[in-house]
Scaffold this motif. Structure first.
Motif, PDB file in Angstrom:
ATOM      1  N   ARG A  74       0.863  -1.175  -0.128  1.00  0.00           N
ATOM      2  CA  ARG A  74       0.103  -0.033  -0.005  1.00  0.00           C
ATOM      3  C   ARG A  74       0.830   1.067  -0.100  1.00  0.00           C
ATOM      4  NH1 ARG A  74      -4.621  -1.325   2.820  1.00  0.00           N
ATOM      5  NH2 ARG A  74      -5.173   0.765   3.225  1.00  0.00           N
ATOM      6  N   GLY A  75       2.081   1.144   0.502  1.00  0.00           N
ATOM      7  CA  GLY A  75       3.073   2.146   0.453  1.00  0.00           C
ATOM      8  C   GLY A  75       3.215   2.957  -0.912  1.00  0.00           C
ATOM      9  N   TYR A  76       2.886   2.224  -1.988  1.00  0.00           N
ATOM     10  CA  TYR A  76       3.144   2.882  -3.303  1.00  0.00           C
ATOM     11  C   TYR A  76       2.116   4.242  -3.300  1.00  0.00           C
ATOM     12  CZ  TYR A  76       5.828  -1.109  -5.134  1.00  0.00           C
ATOM     13  OH  TYR A  76       6.479  -1.806  -5.611  1.00  0.00           O
ATOM     14  N   ILE A  77       0.911   3.883  -2.682  1.00  0.00           N
ATOM     15  CA  ILE A  77      -0.056   5.022  -2.864  1.00  0.00           C
ATOM     16  C   ILE A  77      -0.031   5.743  -1.430  1.00  0.00           C
ATOM     17  CG2 ILE A  77      -2.500   5.235  -2.651  1.00  0.00           C
ATOM     18  CD1 ILE A  77      -2.617   2.936  -4.437  1.00  0.00           C
ATOM     19  N   GLN A  78      -0.065   5.052  -0.189  1.00  0.00           N
ATOM     20  CA  GLN A  78      -0.354   5.822   0.968  1.00  0.00           C
ATOM     21  C   GLN A  78       1.013   6.731   1.412  1.00  0.00           C
ATOM     22  OE1 GLN A  78      -1.841   2.751   3.662  1.00  0.00           O
ATOM     23  NE2 GLN A  78      -3.090   4.237   4.151  1.00  0.00           N
ATOM     24  N   ASN A  79       2.300   6.330   0.931  1.00  0.00           N
ATOM     25  CA  ASN A  79       3.365   7.078   1.305  1.00  0.00           C
ATOM     26  C   ASN A  79       3.627   8.603   0.694  1.00  0.00           C
ATOM     27  OD1 ASN A  79       4.090   4.861   2.929  1.00  0.00           O
ATOM     28  ND2 ASN A  79       5.822   4.334   1.764  1.00  0.00           N
ATOM     29  N   TRP A  80       2.667   8.805  -0.284  1.00  0.00           N
ATOM     30  CA  TRP A  80       2.540  10.370  -0.779  1.00  0.00           C
ATOM     31  C   TRP A  80       2.514  11.129   0.236  1.00  0.00           C
ATOM     32  CZ3 TRP A  80       3.917  12.006  -5.812  1.00  0.00           C
ATOM     33  CH2 TRP A  80       3.973  11.057  -6.863  1.00  0.00           C
ATOM     34  N   GLU A  81       1.832  10.588   1.045  1.00  0.00           N
ATOM     35  CA  GLU A  81       1.433  11.889   2.197  1.00  0.00           C
ATOM     36  C   GLU A  81       2.811  12.284   3.006  1.00  0.00           C
ATOM     37  OE1 GLU A  81      -2.989  11.020   3.783  1.00  0.00           O
ATOM     38  OE2 GLU A  81      -1.557  10.032   4.903  1.00  0.00           O
ATOM     39  N   HIS A  82       4.053  11.280   2.901  1.00  0.00           N
ATOM     40  CA  HIS A  82       5.150  11.935   3.661  1.00  0.00           C
ATOM     41  C   HIS A  82       5.880  12.974   2.682  1.00  0.00           C
ATOM     42  CE1 HIS A  82       4.997   8.639   6.212  1.00  0.00           C
ATOM     43  NE2 HIS A  82       5.412   7.572   5.181  1.00  0.00           N
ATOM     44  N   LEU A  83       5.257  13.320   1.614  1.00  0.00           N
ATOM     45  CA  LEU A  83       5.571  14.657   0.676  1.00  0.00           C
ATOM     46  C   LEU A  83       4.809  15.849   0.832  1.00  0.00           C
ATOM     47  CD1 LEU A  83       6.863  12.182  -0.810  1.00  0.00           C
ATOM     48  CD2 LEU A  83       6.691  13.407  -3.058  1.00  0.00           C
ATOM     49  N   ILE A 136      16.827  13.042 -11.772  1.00  0.00           N
ATOM     50  CA  ILE A 136      15.780  12.952 -12.759  1.00  0.00           C
ATOM     51  C   ILE A 136      14.820  11.849 -12.313  1.00  0.00           C
ATOM     52  CG2 ILE A 136      15.247  13.183 -15.129  1.00  0.00           C
ATOM     53  CD1 ILE A 136      16.974  15.386 -14.304  1.00  0.00           C
ATOM     54  N   LEU A 137      13.511  12.128 -12.382  1.00  0.00           N
ATOM     55  CA  LEU A 137      12.431  11.219 -12.173  1.00  0.00           C
ATOM     56  C   LEU A 137      12.175  10.234 -13.443  1.00  0.00           C
ATOM     57  CD1 LEU A 137      10.232  13.219  -9.906  1.00  0.00           C
ATOM     58  CD2 LEU A 137      11.853  11.584  -9.131  1.00  0.00           C
ATOM     59  N   THR A 138      11.964   9.272 -13.139  1.00  0.00           N
ATOM     60  CA  THR A 138      11.085   8.259 -14.139  1.00  0.00           C
ATOM     61  C   THR A 138       9.670   7.996 -13.363  1.00  0.00           C
ATOM     62  OG1 THR A 138      12.193   6.263 -13.688  1.00  0.00           O
ATOM     63  CG2 THR A 138      12.923   7.643 -15.601  1.00  0.00           C
ATOM     64  N   PRO A 139       8.550   7.572 -13.930  1.00  0.00           N
ATOM     65  CA  PRO A 139       7.573   7.240 -13.085  1.00  0.00           C
ATOM     66  C   PRO A 139       7.628   6.017 -12.243  1.00  0.00           C
ATOM     67  CG  PRO A 139       6.692   7.786 -15.385  1.00  0.00           C
ATOM     68  CD  PRO A 139       8.364   7.986 -15.426  1.00  0.00           C
ATOM     69  N   ARG A 140       8.144   5.158 -12.769  1.00  0.00           N
ATOM     70  CA  ARG A 140       8.581   3.609 -12.000  1.00  0.00           C
ATOM     71  C   ARG A 140       9.767   4.128 -11.025  1.00  0.00           C
ATOM     72  NH1 ARG A 140       7.228  -1.381 -14.691  1.00  0.00           N
ATOM     73  NH2 ARG A 140       6.079  -0.721 -16.273  1.00  0.00           N
ATOM     74  N   GLY A 141      10.705   4.978 -11.429  1.00  0.00           N
ATOM     75  CA  GLY A 141      11.684   5.117 -10.134  1.00  0.00           C
ATOM     76  C   GLY A 141      11.062   5.898  -9.017  1.00  0.00           C
ATOM     77  N   LEU A 142      10.085   6.794  -9.180  1.00  0.00           N
ATOM     78  CA  LEU A 142       9.313   7.750  -8.392  1.00  0.00           C
ATOM     79  C   LEU A 142       8.626   6.972  -7.571  1.00  0.00           C
ATOM     80  CD1 LEU A 142       8.656  10.304  -7.033  1.00  0.00           C
ATOM     81  CD2 LEU A 142       7.005  10.557  -8.942  1.00  0.00           C
ATOM     82  N   LEU A 143       7.954   5.729  -8.060  1.00  0.00           N
ATOM     83  CA  LEU A 143       7.303   4.831  -7.192  1.00  0.00           C
ATOM     84  C   LEU A 143       7.997   4.048  -6.441  1.00  0.00           C
ATOM     85  CD1 LEU A 143       4.247   3.756  -9.830  1.00  0.00           C
ATOM     86  CD2 LEU A 143       3.897   5.385  -7.922  1.00  0.00           C
ATOM     87  N   GLU A 144       9.035   3.641  -6.982  1.00  0.00           N
ATOM     88  CA  GLU A 144      10.200   2.924  -5.990  1.00  0.00           C
ATOM     89  C   GLU A 144      10.382   3.807  -4.856  1.00  0.00           C
ATOM     90  OE1 GLU A 144      13.474   1.091  -7.661  1.00  0.00           O
ATOM     91  OE2 GLU A 144      12.519   0.000  -9.028  1.00  0.00           O
ATOM     92  N   ASP A 145      10.759   5.240  -5.124  1.00  0.00           N
ATOM     93  CA  ASP A 145      11.084   5.986  -3.949  1.00  0.00           C
ATOM     94  C   ASP A 145      10.231   5.980  -3.087  1.00  0.00           C
ATOM     95  OD1 ASP A 145      13.823   6.247  -5.115  1.00  0.00           O
ATOM     96  OD2 ASP A 145      13.218   7.946  -6.343  1.00  0.00           O
ATOM     97  N   ILE A 146       8.905   6.255  -3.512  1.00  0.00           N
ATOM     98  CA  ILE A 146       7.594   6.554  -2.649  1.00  0.00           C
ATOM     99  C   ILE A 146       7.490   5.266  -1.524  1.00  0.00           C
ATOM    100  CG2 ILE A 146       5.330   6.825  -2.623  1.00  0.00           C
ATOM    101  CD1 ILE A 146       6.384   9.466  -3.233  1.00  0.00           C
ATOM    102  N   TYR A 147       7.612   4.066  -2.286  1.00  0.00           N
ATOM    103  CA  TYR A 147       7.259   2.900  -1.735  1.00  0.00           C
ATOM    104  C   TYR A 147       8.174   2.836  -0.500  1.00  0.00           C
ATOM    105  CZ  TYR A 147       6.787  -1.971  -0.765  1.00  0.00           C
ATOM    106  OH  TYR A 147       6.569  -3.298  -0.170  1.00  0.00           O
ATOM    107  N   ASN A 148       9.696   3.099  -0.785  1.00  0.00           N
ATOM    108  CA  ASN A 148      10.848   2.798   0.256  1.00  0.00           C
ATOM    109  C   ASN A 148      10.817   3.744   1.338  1.00  0.00           C
ATOM    110  OD1 ASN A 148      11.862   0.653  -1.150  1.00  0.00           O
ATOM    111  ND2 ASN A 148      13.090   1.929  -2.564  1.00  0.00           N
TER     112      ASN A 148
END
Length: 598
Positions: A437-446, A570-582
């Motif tokens: 779920r962190g792929y979605i919920q962790n956006w709140e950390h931003l 530099i961001l790519t969509p997949r790279g950003l999702l990994e960063d968010i999840y982590n």
């Protein structure tokens, strides 16, 4: 604009290196060795070739950390970051026995006194020069720079971070070296966070940069306090626009880095005989510069025309409707050895464009319509999307891969400014990521609202410029928020309440050449009439390829102001999702994700 690296940041950086490192060493007629650490290797690779170094009397380039054979008759140039690791490696080259005749030492940035004293104590008699040259950023493109620090994302936004303050300090130092390299002392502004927000990272970075700029220009080599130049520096937090780095972007460069596994700017492709080749996508390739910001629809029209031009210019007869093929290009290359490089570039882009169109026709086209409607809140006819769930549902029901579904769910949530816990749980179950779920919920950390909470009431989306009169493709209607910010800044329309001044810009700053007082940089281009002012934008948390493109578009439209954009990475969509999840992981956990998850 097509001048690319020839007149951009890369040329300015290379000129500065020549004016400092090379000029200091040129006095000696002995050919020299250049010794680099990991960062300076990347820095030099980004702005010059080996032939450029050889023409300046440098015959060998070595890795600071590798075992090297002593060459006692040669002088060594050390270009490195001012870290304990680099200084220790340097000292080991001269103790107990010197590997080189003498050392010319150049640091990318300010060297702490304790490290300087350590070098002096151990190697003073071998050091002929020791200087700080203030370049601790990477000039990635003509108008794009990075801090080369992807780890900064975790260090800034992770709730478990112990390195946030240290990372912000380091970023501030790097931004100051960018300003120094450009000979700019800009006014500093930042995007004000919501009143009850706990995310003040952009404001903190603006404070640090402003303080360090003031200190830097007080200690300038000229012993004069430098006044503010006709430049603005805007600090932007990633939360300002979570949409742009998640959308499927259909301009050539952004699409390539989203859909193709490109590593270190290297594109791998197959040729007619089935063998694989590699090509670098960089500003050495003039065709790449020409195509990279075009929509894929325009690229697929342009490449065959360019190939046909060469065919016709070499006397090749072709039927009007004959399709350009990779096999045809191979035949041409055999017949025209002198045109091999030019033709090779066209082969690369023909392959890449075909590769991208295959992806587009397979899945991306259908996704793009839903994504655009969710992002903009209206369909291609301008009708408001009254029920975003009806737009999202076909994406969830289609067998797209999990990453594409996550991206669509995020766009749905962003469009609502957050959703209910019950709705979020249903969406997560539908995408089958209950354990991720962190792929979605962790956006709140931003600071991006995912759940509707009272604390998020003050979060409001930025007001957008009306672009309804602009002709666009139906699947590419979204404009990154940063483009509105750039245009408002250039036109002096940024609201001071939303974009407070950390330090004032010159009162006359409005992006026009007429009021410019900025001195031209020695390494700038003949085209630098537009250098009336510079707008420098730093995006905290990564910058997307679509946002990079905006810097070029706004500069092109306002030739009196050059826009330079940069970030930690530099961001790519997949790279950003990994960063968010982590972001949700504890510090001791591994920061890699299984391939099948994304």
């Amino acid at each position: 604009m097509a001048a690319g690296a020839e007149y951009g940041l890369k040329k300015i950086v290379w000129q500065r290196i020549k004016d400092t490192i090379i000029a200091d060493c040129r006095k000696s007629e002995v050919w020299k060795i250049l010794i680099l650490d990991h960062f300076t290797t990347r820095l030099l690779s980004s702005c010059c070739k080996m032939s450029d170094l050889m023409s300046e009397g440098i015959t060998i380039v070595e890795d600071l950390y590798k075992n090297r054979e002593p060459v006692p008759e040669m002088k060594a140039i050390y270009f490195m970051a001012p870290t304990a690791k680099c200084v220790d490696a340097f000292i080991s080259d001269f103790k107990p026995k010197p590997k080189y005749k003498a050392a010319y030492v150049f640091f990318t940035d300010y060297c702490p006194d304790d490290l300087f004293d350590k070098m002096k104590k151990n190697c003073a008699k071998y050091i002929k020069v020791c200087k700080e040259i203030n370049i601790s950023f990477l000039p990635l493109e003509a108008q794009v720079f990075t801090c080369d620090n992807p780890e900064a994302f975790k260090n800034i936004y992770s709730p478990n971070s112990k390195d946030r303050d240290q990372t912000l300090e380091m970023m501030a130092d790097q931004i100051v070296t960018l300003c120094a390299t450009l000979d700019e002392y800009p006014g500093v502004r930042y995007k004000k966070p919501p009143q009850d927000s706990k995310f003040h990272y952009g404001m903190k970075l603006a404070e640090l940069v402003d303080h360090k700029l003031e200190r830097h220009y007080e200690l300038d080599d000229n012993s004069k306090k430098k006044g503010k130049t006709q430049a603005q520096l805007l600090i932007v937090d990633r939360a300002l626009d979570p949409v742009s780095p998640i959308l499927h972007e259909l301009t050539y460069q952004a699409m390539a880095y989203d859909l193709i596994p490109i590593k270190d700017n290297t594109y791998e492709y197959k040729v007619k005989d089935g063998s694989k080749k590699e090509a670098l996508l960089n500003e050495e390739d003039q065709l790449w510069i020409k195509l990279r910001h075009m929509h894929i629809a325009e690229v697929t029209e342009q490449i065959p025309k360019l190939v046909k031009e060469i065919s016709v210019s070499r006397g090749e007869k072709k039927q009007p409707d004959e399709k350009i093929s990779i096999g045809h290009l191979s035949q041409l290359m055999k017949k025209m050895p002198g045109f091999r490089k030019q033709m090779s570039q066209k082969t690369v882009h023909l392959c890449l464009a075909e590769d991208l169109m295959n992806h587009y026709q397979k899945n991306v086209e259908k996704l793009c319509k839903a994504e655009q409607d969710l992002a903009i809140g209206a369909d291609a006819e301008g009708q408001k999307v009254k029920d975003p769930m009806r737009t999202l549902l076909p994406v969830l029901l289609h067998p797209y891969d999990t990453t594409d579904k996550i991206r669509a769910v995020l766009l749905y949530i962003f469009s609502l400014n957050g959703t209910t816990t019950e709705n979020l749980n249903k969406l997560i179950q539908h995408v089958k990521i209950e354990d991720e779920r962190g792929y979605i919920q962790n956006w709140e950390h931003l600071g991006v609202p995912i759940l509707n909470k009272p604390s998020m009431l003050s979060f409001r989306k930025p007001s957008r410029r009306d672009r309804s009169d602009k002709e666009t493709y139906n699947v590419s209607r979204w404009t990154p928020v940063i483009k509105d910010v750039m245009e408002d800044a250039v036109e002096n329309k940024l609201d001071a309440k939303d974009w407070p001044y950390q330090s004032e810009c010159p009162s006359a700053w409005n992006g026009s050449r007429a009021v410019s007082a900025r001195q031209k940089h020695k390494g700038s281009s003949p085209d630098d009439l537009r250098s009336g002012s510079r707008l420098i934008i730093f995006v905290l948390g990564g910058v997307s390829y679509s946002e990079m493109r905006c810097a070029y578009e706004v500069t092109h439209a306002n030739k009196s102001c050059e826009v330079i954009i940069g970030s930690t990475h530099i961001l790519t969509p997949r790279g950003l999702l990994e960063d968010i999840y982590n972001l949700g992981k504890q510090p001791m956990e591994s920061f890699t994700i299984e391939e099948e998850k994304l």
